[in-house]
Motif scaffolding. Structure first.
Motif, PDB file in Angstrom:
ATOM      1  N   ARG A   1       0.867  -1.175   0.000  1.00 56.05           N
ATOM      2  CA  ARG A   1       0.000   0.000   0.000  1.00 56.05           C
ATOM      3  C   ARG A   1       0.900   1.219   0.000  1.00 56.05           C
ATOM      4  O   ARG A   1       1.976   1.197   0.580  1.00 56.05           O
TER       5      ARG A   1
ATOM      6  N   PHE B   1      -4.676  -5.285  -7.821  1.00 52.55           N
ATOM      7  CA  PHE B   1      -4.858  -6.491  -8.634  1.00 52.55           C
ATOM      8  C   PHE B   1      -5.574  -7.535  -7.809  1.00 52.55           C
ATOM      9  O   PHE B   1      -5.532  -7.486  -6.575  1.00 52.55           O
TER      10      PHE B   1
ATOM     11  N   GLU C   1       3.594 -13.936   1.589  1.00 46.84           N
ATOM     12  CA  GLU C   1       2.948 -14.312   0.318  1.00 46.84           C
ATOM     13  C   GLU C   1       3.997 -14.550  -0.770  1.00 46.84           C
ATOM     14  O   GLU C   1       3.875 -15.478  -1.571  1.00 46.84           O
TER      15      GLU C   1
HETATM   16  P1  ADP Z   1      -0.633  -3.692   5.292  1.00 41.28           P
HETATM   17  O1  ADP Z   1      -1.595  -4.499   6.097  1.00 41.28           O
HETATM   18  O2  ADP Z   1       0.113  -2.635   6.062  1.00 41.28           O
HETATM   19  O3  ADP Z   1      -1.204  -3.127   4.032  1.00 41.28           O
HETATM   20  P2  ADP Z   1       0.601  -6.283   4.636  1.00 41.28           P
HETATM   21  O4  ADP Z   1       1.819  -6.560   3.798  1.00 41.28           O
HETATM   22  O5  ADP Z   1       0.588  -6.976   5.935  1.00 41.28           O
HETATM   23  O6  ADP Z   1       0.528  -4.692   4.804  1.00 41.28           O
HETATM   24  O7  ADP Z   1      -0.724  -6.702   3.846  1.00 41.28           O
HETATM   25  C1  ADP Z   1      -1.020  -6.146   2.602  1.00 41.28           C
HETATM   26  C2  ADP Z   1      -2.049  -7.011   1.853  1.00 41.28           C
HETATM   27  O8  ADP Z   1      -2.564  -6.251   0.758  1.00 41.28           O
HETATM   28  C3  ADP Z   1      -1.433  -8.265   1.282  1.00 41.28           C
HETATM   29  O9  ADP Z   1      -2.294  -9.362   1.488  1.00 41.28           O
HETATM   30  C4  ADP Z   1      -1.272  -7.945  -0.201  1.00 41.28           C
HETATM   31  O10 ADP Z   1      -1.422  -9.069  -1.022  1.00 41.28           O
HETATM   32  C5  ADP Z   1      -2.393  -6.950  -0.456  1.00 41.28           C
HETATM   33  N1  ADP Z   1      -2.004  -6.012  -1.538  1.00 41.28           N
HETATM   34  C6  ADP Z   1      -1.018  -5.116  -1.519  1.00 41.28           C
HETATM   35  N2  ADP Z   1      -0.909  -4.471  -2.710  1.00 41.28           N
HETATM   36  C7  ADP Z   1      -1.848  -4.964  -3.510  1.00 41.28           C
HETATM   37  C8  ADP Z   1      -2.262  -4.724  -4.882  1.00 41.28           C
HETATM   38  N3  ADP Z   1      -1.649  -3.828  -5.685  1.00 41.28           N
HETATM   39  N4  ADP Z   1      -3.287  -5.443  -5.347  1.00 41.28           N
HETATM   40  C9  ADP Z   1      -3.897  -6.366  -4.552  1.00 41.28           C
HETATM   41  N5  ADP Z   1      -3.556  -6.641  -3.289  1.00 41.28           N
HETATM   42  C10 ADP Z   1      -2.562  -5.952  -2.754  1.00 41.28           C
END
Ligand code: ADP
Length: 454
Positions: A264, A341, A371
């Motif tokens: 994010r 995505f 992941e």
């Molecule tokens: P946070 O909870 O601070 O955002 P984490 O890494 O613990 O950080 O979790 C982020 C989640 O959001 C993950 O499951 C990841 O797959 C998902 N995510 C991050 N970027 C994207 C994206 N561009 N499209 C879809 N899912 C995303």
């Protein structure tokens, strides 16, 4: 069998297309008995807060609550995301403390309690999620709720001297003693909470996880590192190889190595430092020019908060600057994408990558790190470059652990990952993946709930 009641800021309704791992895990937990999921509806309304909506899906009930524009601004955009989020991520420089947003945060927590209490049954087990709802347990107790209540903090617990810089810190963090069990991501977070309780809270911590607040309330605290459904992600990633978007990415790379970052758009993720570290890598290893493409996926988040708007501008500038300096007519070193995505496609992207760059300045856990490992091809796995300041680093020693502030160190790790022999990659990956299979999301919630009901 007692019912599980989960309370979180957002509720992932059954029709929600992009429910994350946590949502899936919570639903599974609530389905094991009967369950209720309570939280904000996602709706901001003109008039007063508090209208409830109920939706039933088998044995699971979703009850959500609307918030007025002002309550939402104070509670969510204000205190949760401009005071607590930076504070809990060690960013005292970004903390914006205001009495009106603090009061709004308390007002909304009290409203959550007031609306939830009449829905509760005597033997319900209640599980409150994250920093938006720290005082909820205390508000429920004030209404006479005597049930077991657990709290899990998904973000880091910072050092006590940082916490103590926030006005009213003792009121807010002291409220955690109203829970029966307080869970943290890592032993370090737990340790910092125990020190805080001793140094600033007037309470005590005992070796077996029991704690006592200044006013004599006994409760427990523990470390429960959150995880992912490792086997599911492995299957998704394998299946994703044939998806059109994954195939197009592969074809666009030609023979180049892919380094991927997925975060994010948040200042805790260390994205400007990561971009600069990649530039250091390009500067210091000119012989590798044209051999690696860095793809950063960074969906925009909290776009109403000014710090996030500034970060977005900074990254656009940096990506343009690096590409301007280093790109060739047939090679763009940095691909910077602000899109979301589907999880399936994302796992396919991870699998395409030979390098995962996960370099937050602070992160409670970081599920992307987990992941990335789960999505790799066992016969040709990629290498994870992981910040020591992510909670995940405490469990993922076989990654290349870096200090995200040391740009040359990160550049070295990128070069090392690029050159790592297949045997070493496989060995590191196998250990990481097996550990993820043992400590998956199901193990996480079972361990927490067992401790809460013990
Ligand atoms: P946070 O909870 O601070 O955002 P984490 O890494 O613990 O950080 O979790 C982020 C989640 O959001 C993950 O499951 C990841 O797959 C998902 N995510 C991050 N970027 C994207 C994206 N561009 N499209 C879809 N899912 C995303």
């Amino acid at each position: 069998m007692s019912r599980l009641v989960v309370v979180s800021n957002r509720v992932a309704l059954p029709a929600e297309p992009r429910a994350g791992g946590l949502a899936v895990a919570m639903r599974a937990a609530m389905r094991e008995s009967e369950g209720l999921w309570f939280g904000w509806s996602g709706k901001r309304v003109r008039d007063a807060s508090g209208a409830l909506h109920t939706l039933r899906d088998g044995s699971l009930t979703y009850t959500t609550m609307d918030l007025s524009h002002e309550d939402f601004d104070h509670y969510y955009n204000g205190f949760a995301n401009r005071t607590l989020w930076p504070l809990l991520h060690f960013r005292l420089d970004l903390v914006d403390y205001r009495r009106d947003t603090y009061e709004g945060y308390y007002r909304v927590n009290a409203l959550f309690a007031e609306k939830l209490a009449p829905l509760l049954r005597e033997d319900d087990i209640i599980w409150v999620q994250d920093y938006h709802l720290i005082p909820l347990g205390q508000s429920l107790r004030a209404l006479g709720v005597g049930n077991r209540i657990g709290f899990f903090l998904h973000v880091p617990m910072p050092s006590s001297d940082l916490l103590a810089a926030m006005p009213n810190h003792d009121v807010l963090f002291g409220a955690l003693s109203s829970y029966d069990l307080v869970g943290f991501q890592t032993e370090r977070d737990l340790d910092r909470f125990q020190s805080y309780t001793r140094l600033y809270g007037g309470g005590r911590a005992f070796a077996d996880g029991r704690m006592r607040s200044a006013d004599g309330r006994e409760f427990r605290a523990g470390a429960f590192p959150i995880s992912i459904d490792a086997n599911l992600i492995a299957r998704q990633a394998e299946a994703a190889v044939t998806r059109a978007s994954v195939r197009r990415l592969r074809e666009s790379l030609g023979s180049r190595v892919l380094a991927i970052g997925v975060d994010r758009l948040d200042y805790s993720k260390g994205l400007p430092d990561r971009f600069r570290a990649f530039e250091h890598f390009l500067d210091r290893f000119p012989e590798l020019h044209g051999q690696m493409t860095f793809l950063q996926l960074a969906p925009v988040s909290r776009s109403e908060v000014p710090e996030y708007q500034a970060l977005r501008r900074e990254l656009e500038g940096l990506a343009g600057h690096i590409n301007g300096r280093h790109a060739a007519p047939d090679w763009t070193p940095v691909r910077y994408v602000n899109r979301d995505f589907s999880h399936g496609v994302l796992t396919g992207f991870y699998r395409q990558a030979q390098l995962g760059l996960v370099t937050p300045l602070r992160d409670g856990m970081n599920l992307v790190a987990k992941e990335f490992i789960a999505a790799q091809d066992p016969h040709d796995p990629g290498v994870l470059v992981l910040s020591r300041f992510a909670g995940a680093a405490a469990e993922m020693h076989e990654a290349l652990i870096v200090n995200p502030y040391d740009l040359d160190g990160v550049a070295d790790a990128i070069a090392r990952a690029h050159a790592m022999p297949l045997e070493e990659r496989k060995e590191r990956w196998r250990t990481l993946f097996r550990r993820l299979q043992r400590h998956d999301i199901t193990a996480w919630r079972r361990k927490f709930l067992e401790a809460l009901t013990a």
